[in-house]
Design a protein around this motif. Structure first.
Motif, PDB file in Angstrom:
ATOM      1  N   ALA A   2      15.977  -7.938  30.306  1.00  0.00           N
ATOM      2  CA  ALA A   2      16.777  -8.110  29.107  1.00  0.00           C
ATOM      3  C   ALA A   2      17.761  -9.266  29.270  1.00  0.00           C
ATOM      4  CB  ALA A   2      17.527  -6.824  28.812  1.00  0.00           C
ATOM      5  N   THR A   6      21.745  -9.229  25.055  1.00  0.00           N
ATOM      6  CA  THR A   6      21.312  -7.878  24.746  1.00  0.00           C
ATOM      7  C   THR A   6      22.334  -6.872  25.242  1.00  0.00           C
ATOM      8  OG1 THR A   6      19.038  -8.580  25.006  1.00  0.00           O
ATOM      9  CG2 THR A   6      19.436  -6.222  25.077  1.00  0.00           C
ATOM     10  N   ASP A  10      24.762  -4.228  23.101  1.00  0.00           N
ATOM     11  CA  ASP A  10      24.715  -2.798  23.400  1.00  0.00           C
ATOM     12  C   ASP A  10      26.068  -2.296  23.879  1.00  0.00           C
ATOM     13  OD1 ASP A  10      22.104  -3.029  22.746  1.00  0.00           O
ATOM     14  OD2 ASP A  10      21.309  -2.788  24.768  1.00  0.00           O
ATOM     15  N   GLY A  95      20.064   1.572  25.679  1.00  0.00           N
ATOM     16  CA  GLY A  95      19.727   0.244  25.156  1.00  0.00           C
ATOM     17  C   GLY A  95      18.749  -0.479  26.073  1.00  0.00           C
ATOM     18  N   ARG A  96      18.968  -0.313  27.377  1.00  0.00           N
ATOM     19  CA  ARG A  96      18.067  -0.960  28.341  1.00  0.00           C
ATOM     20  C   ARG A  96      16.681  -0.331  28.303  1.00  0.00           C
ATOM     21  NH1 ARG A  96      20.549  -2.858  34.010  1.00  0.00           N
ATOM     22  NH2 ARG A  96      18.498  -3.790  34.009  1.00  0.00           N
ATOM     23  N   VAL A  98      15.101   0.488  25.770  1.00  0.00           N
ATOM     24  CA  VAL A  98      14.335  -0.129  24.660  1.00  0.00           C
ATOM     25  C   VAL A  98      14.762  -1.592  24.512  1.00  0.00           C
ATOM     26  CG1 VAL A  98      13.888   2.001  23.388  1.00  0.00           C
ATOM     27  CG2 VAL A  98      16.045   0.817  23.027  1.00  0.00           C
ATOM     28  N   HIS A  99      14.941  -2.261  25.645  1.00  0.00           N
ATOM     29  CA  HIS A  99      15.545  -3.598  25.633  1.00  0.00           C
ATOM     30  C   HIS A  99      14.722  -4.627  24.885  1.00  0.00           C
ATOM     31  CE1 HIS A  99      12.785  -5.453  28.538  1.00  0.00           C
ATOM     32  NE2 HIS A  99      12.716  -4.241  29.057  1.00  0.00           N
ATOM     33  N   ARG A 101      13.454  -4.329  22.052  1.00  0.00           N
ATOM     34  CA  ARG A 101      13.662  -4.178  20.608  1.00  0.00           C
ATOM     35  C   ARG A 101      14.809  -5.064  20.116  1.00  0.00           C
ATOM     36  NH1 ARG A 101       9.230  -2.066  18.438  1.00  0.00           N
ATOM     37  NH2 ARG A 101       8.685  -0.018  19.259  1.00  0.00           N
ATOM     38  N   TRP A 103      18.333  -5.888  18.009  1.00  0.00           N
ATOM     39  CA  TRP A 103      19.635  -5.238  18.182  1.00  0.00           C
ATOM     40  C   TRP A 103      19.798  -4.013  17.298  1.00  0.00           C
ATOM     41  CZ3 TRP A 103      22.931  -4.658  14.109  1.00  0.00           C
ATOM     42  CH2 TRP A 103      22.709  -5.460  12.989  1.00  0.00           C
ATOM     43  N   ARG A 106      17.903  -1.102  18.770  1.00  0.00           N
ATOM     44  CA  ARG A 106      18.633  -0.571  19.936  1.00  0.00           C
ATOM     45  C   ARG A 106      19.878   0.188  19.474  1.00  0.00           C
ATOM     46  NH1 ARG A 106      18.350  -5.779  21.621  1.00  0.00           N
ATOM     47  NH2 ARG A 106      20.616  -5.866  21.841  1.00  0.00           N
ATOM     48  N   ALA A 109      18.884   3.608  18.618  1.00  0.00           N
ATOM     49  CA  ALA A 109      18.648   4.427  19.815  1.00  0.00           C
ATOM     50  C   ALA A 109      19.973   4.863  20.431  1.00  0.00           C
ATOM     51  CB  ALA A 109      17.814   3.632  20.833  1.00  0.00           C
ATOM     52  N   ALA A 347      14.267   4.044  17.605  1.00  0.00           N
ATOM     53  CA  ALA A 347      14.258   2.577  17.717  1.00  0.00           C
ATOM     54  C   ALA A 347      12.943   2.027  17.179  1.00  0.00           C
ATOM     55  CB  ALA A 347      14.454   2.167  19.171  1.00  0.00           C
TER      56      ALA A 347
END
Lengths: 579, 58
Positions: A2, A6, A10, A95-96, A98-99, A101, A103, A106, A109, A347
């Protein structure tokens, strides 16, 4: 990997949600004292924090860590650091996960992972360490992902994740093992034995005291039914569970969760997340992981729902034969891993909605937006102190009494009223809170550890409680004092404003508005034993203490060794990328 | 100048936008109203001092 941007996005979103939840705690001094959440200014060191006193290790070694930290900074800072740090790191972790994806996906999520009934209920019930364990789950999942790809490079992150989870609570440790087993294992030779060894060593700090706790017993009579998940609304228990609600403690359920409409909309949100998960699980590199997450979520749902769907008797039967089953007493907490699937799925659902936006279908942006903010809309009670958590400050009496007891060489204190381990103090917003005395006062502090739930009494785990109960039932205060002295009790602390109870005869050394302290060592009782009172400290571990300490050392060495390996690999990678 | 089918597609798209916006708006409004009202009720009561403190109490 990521991008830094990112992480910043997050971090900002996670911090914003954390601020929205914990804001009232951060804006002033004092503590959140509620349910099992008890922090004190300075928690004196005791062998019990390492599980060396023979009691069941409910907060081992977390109490030891808190005790050490409060020698350096006040407990109020420690409480804020744990709650805020865990929430922010939990958000970044998901967030990581689904990194890849965008913003907004995320953000969805992170939103559903941090803002759901499970988080609300565990904050309100005061199970902060278990909440920390839940918030560590994304990092456990990330470690499992690496482990699945390569055991040699993945064992260190798994070791760290398992050890940190086990530190949070025994149930968190068990959940983390389950997450790694489901998400991280392949049918290859070293994967299974390596994970087995890591799991055992990481959980030794609470595992060994549990196995060796001869003086304490855990009761399973009726507890699975008592602590079974409950329906929040007229829709029943399953809709509550699939939306991460359904705690046994009905008194702390958010008001909106009692509405069938709100729970129904939450079920719709869960369905959207599941559809997103199905879409993600069909193809692509993440498909296998999503299928494993689905298996994990299904397992979590089964464990959580069994007591509520007629399985309490079966669990009790098992608990009578295998003591470890008692760990499943509060089944709702084991629903936590299901949030991983919902976060990843939501997400995906938001990403799908965004992909459908085209000329003439611009309104689908609103669908994506709604999915992002839906967790917050459906649970406004979590905002600003989980609804109504207020900061409390210990009256000065507590410091005075702690100093007086601390000045004595011998200290075994009992706390009155002898009526369960939960209190309602007017200075703590009249909430049911675990008695702070064992953590605030030095020396050994005995409280009546019977638990009363909806009028049902759960037996004490400490055999000495029965002895103290009998002593307090003596016909006169003088007799009661004599009996207590024979048990090794030196001090009696009376917490004012609670249920009335006869107090043993002793010299009053402090008579405050909130606390009264009696010294049983000096008495005018002519029949008093002239010999010093004998120690009441539990010695059940005896020769096993070394074994328990070895367990702590083993887990600590694993944590440090694995962390060092991760740091070395990171450093080597940076050096090689510069060349 | 729009042709017939394109104009029809635009009309369908416009209708879809309205439907989606209405559903999203209704869902959000319902959640806000019902959730907000129930959350604001504040019907949780403090525990009476005269009785035993129970773990099940707020």
């Amino acid at each position: 990997m990521a991008k830094p941007r990112t992480y910043r996005t997050d971090l900002a979103w996670s911090a914003l949600l954390t601020l929205a939840i914990t804001g009232p705690l951060l804006l002033g001094s004092g503590y959140w004292l509620v349910g099992d959440m008890v922090f004190v200014p300075h928690q004196p060191w005791k062998s019990a924090w390492l599980g060396l006193d023979g009691s069941l290790p409910r907060a081992v070694p977390m109490d030891a860590i808190v005790s050490v930290l409060t020698q350096v900074v006040p407990g109020s800072v420690v409480q804020r650091a744990f709650l805020v740090g865990a929430l922010v790191l939990g958000g970044i972790g998901i967030g990581r996960l689904v990194h890849e994806r965008a913003w907004y996906a995320r953000a969805a999520a992170i939103g559903i992972f941090l803002w759901n009934p499970w988080v609300h209920d565990h904050l309100q019930i005061g199970q902060w360490a278990i909440l920390c364990g839940y918030l560590a789950l994304p990092w456990v999942a990330l470690a499992a992902r690496r482990y699945r790809r390569d055991v040699r490079s993945g064992w260190a992150p798994v070791a760290v994740a398992l050890t940190v989870s086990a530190v949070c609570s025994p149930s968190s440790g068990v959940m983390a093992v389950a997450v790694v087993a489901v998400l991280g294992l392949r049918w290859s030779w070293p994967a299974w034995p390596v994970l087995a060894v890591l799991s055992v060593v990481a959980n030794l700090p609470w595992l060994l005291p549990s196995l060796l706790a001869r003086s304490s017993t855990v009761t399973t009579d009726g507890v699975f039914e008592l602590f079974a998940p409950r329906a929040e609304s007229s829709l029943g228990v399953l809709p509550s569970l699939v939306t991460l609600g359904g705690t046994w403690k009905s008194s702390i359920v958010a008001g909106e969760r009692t509405s069938a409409v709100v729970v129904g909309l939450a079920v719709a949100l869960t369905l959207a997340a599941l559809l997103g998960a199905v879409r993600r699980g069909r193809r692509g590199p993440a498909a296998e992981e999503v299928r494993r997450l689905a298996l994990l979520a299904a397992g979590a749902l089964v464990v959580a729902s069994v007591p509520a769907l007629g399985g309490a008797g079966l669990l009790e039967w098992l608990g009578d034969r295998v003591a470890a089953v008692a760990l499943l007493r509060d089944a709702h907490r084991f629903l936590g891993p299901a949030a991983l699937l919902l976060a990843v799925g939501l997400a995906s659902a938001v990403a799908w909605a965004r992909e459908q936006v085209a000329p003439g279908r611009e309104s689908l942006w609103a669908v994506a937006g709604l999915l992002v903010v839906a967790p917050m809309l459906l649970l406004p009670s979590l905002a600003w102190g989980a609804g109504d958590l207020e900061r409390s400050t210990y009256p000065a009496d507590w410091r005075t009494v702690a100093d007086q007891i601390g000045a004595a060489q011998e200290a075994t204190t009992i706390v009155l009223p002898w009526a369960g381990s939960y209190r309602t103090f007017d200075w703590a917003d009249d909430r049911a809170v675990l008695d702070p005395a064992p953590r605030y006062l030095p020396g050994e502090v005995l409280i009546d550890d019977r638990t009363f739930v909806d009028g049902v009494e759960i037996d004490s785990e400490d055999p000495r409680v029965g002895d103290v109960t009998l002593a307090l039932e003596a016909s006169t205060p003088v007799d009661a004092a004599r009996e207590l002295r024979s048990l090794g009790v030196t001090w009696v602390l009376v917490e004012q404003g609670q249920a009335d109870q006869a107090v043993p005869a002793g010299r009053t050394v402090h008579d405050g508005e909130d606390l009264v302290l009696l010294d049983l060592r000096t008495t005018t009782d002519p029949g008093a034993d002239p010999e010093p009172v004998r120690s009441a400290t539990r010695t059940s571990h005896g020769g096993y203490a070394a074994l328990v300490i070895t367990g702590h050392v083993g887990a600590f060495v694993l944590l440090i060794g694995a962390s060092g390996r991760i740091l070395r690999r990171g450093s080597n990678r940076r050096h090689s990328s510069r060349r | 100048m729009k042709t017939g089918p394109i104009a029809g597609a635009a009309g369908i798209g416009s209708t879809l936008n309205v439907i989606v916006a209405a559903v999203v708006g209704a869902a959000a409004a319902t959640a806000l109203t019902v959730g907000g009202v129930n959350a604001a009720k504040g019907d949780q009561k403090p525990v009476a001092q005269s009785k035993l403190s129970q773990y099940s109490e707020k």
